[in-house]
Design an enzyme around this catalytic site. Structure first.
Site, mmCIF file in Angstrom:
data_model
loop_
_atom_site.group_PDB
_atom_site.id
_atom_site.type_symbol
_atom_site.label_atom_id
_atom_site.label_comp_id
_atom_site.label_asym_id
_atom_site.label_seq_id
_atom_site.Cartn_x
_atom_site.Cartn_y
_atom_site.Cartn_z
ATOM 1 N N ASP A 1 12.362 40.459 22.225
ATOM 2 C CA ASP A 1 13.893 40.007 22.402
ATOM 3 C C ASP A 1 13.857 39.001 22.939
ATOM 4 O O ASP A 1 12.913 38.669 24.140
ATOM 5 C CB ASP A 1 15.697 40.599 22.785
ATOM 6 C CG ASP A 1 15.189 41.253 23.330
ATOM 7 O OD1 ASP A 1 15.292 42.590 23.267
ATOM 8 O OD2 ASP A 1 14.257 41.531 24.103
ATOM 9 N N GLU B 1 21.590 39.588 22.220
ATOM 10 C CA GLU B 1 22.732 39.890 22.955
ATOM 11 C C GLU B 1 24.344 39.460 21.945
ATOM 12 O O GLU B 1 24.491 39.301 23.031
ATOM 13 C CB GLU B 1 22.487 39.348 24.479
ATOM 14 C CG GLU B 1 21.556 39.741 25.134
ATOM 15 C CD GLU B 1 22.093 41.211 25.943
ATOM 16 O OE1 GLU B 1 22.468 41.719 25.525
ATOM 17 O OE2 GLU B 1 20.741 41.516 26.240
#
Length: 180
Positions: free
Chosen positions: A78, A138
């Protein structure tokens, strides 16, 4: 083992520079425009067979092994940052006020670059590797579901997805694994 250590040492400075660049220019979930442009450019420079952008801020590199078709594995990192003010004082600290890579996603990207660069320089394997640089981890909905909805692996039989994450509780040089 000494060959591996020598190779890692030969690319170490390059990977640290990429990590520090990403760290200094963090972008919060699904807005990783600069980060994804840097990733695309680096993947093209290292000679990936294909570089896709299934979303404007997601990047997927594809590498075919030199020994022909075989199993397919995807590695995922990520790349988003958090809305956190950085107070580290590091020379490569965040230049974006109120945003920083507090979760290590800059490190995730650098590690994945290292994996892909290693295989791109010596594609002496059978099969296909994907490198997925995922935005918005997130966020809700998370970037993974949005990327997968675009079917970046269509036509491939992906046998495993390795989603790496840093873990400060593990001793340096130790890897931890879990299914799921």
């Amino acid at each position: 083992m000494s060959e591996i250590k020598a190779y890692v040492e030969s690319i170490f400075d390059e990977l640290v520079a990429i990590r520090r660049d990403i760290h200094a220019h963090p972008e919060v979930g699904m807005t990783e425009v600069r980060t994804s442009a840097l990733i695309r450019a680096e993947l093209e420079k290292m000679g990936m067979d294909e570089v896709q952008s299934p979303l404007p801020t997601a990047v997927v590199g594809l590498l075919h092994g030199g020994k022909g078709p075989g199993k397919c594995v995807a590695f995922r990192a990520d790349i988003d940052a958090l809305p956190v003010h950085e107070e580290t004082g590091l020379p490569f600290a965040s230049q974006n006020e109120g945003v920083m890579h507090a979760c290590g996603h800059d490190m995730h990207a650098a590690v994945l670059f290292g994996v892909l660069k290693t295989f791109a320089e010596a594609p002496d394997f059978r099969g296909t590797l994907f490198g997925l640089f995922q935005p918005g981890e997130e966020c809700n909905p998370g970037g993974a579901s949005l990327v997968l909805a675009e079917k970046p692996f269509e036509g491939y039989d992906v046998r495993a997805v390795v989603g790496e994450h840093v873990e400060p509780q593990l001793e340096v040089g130790t890897l931890g694994f879990r299914a799921g």
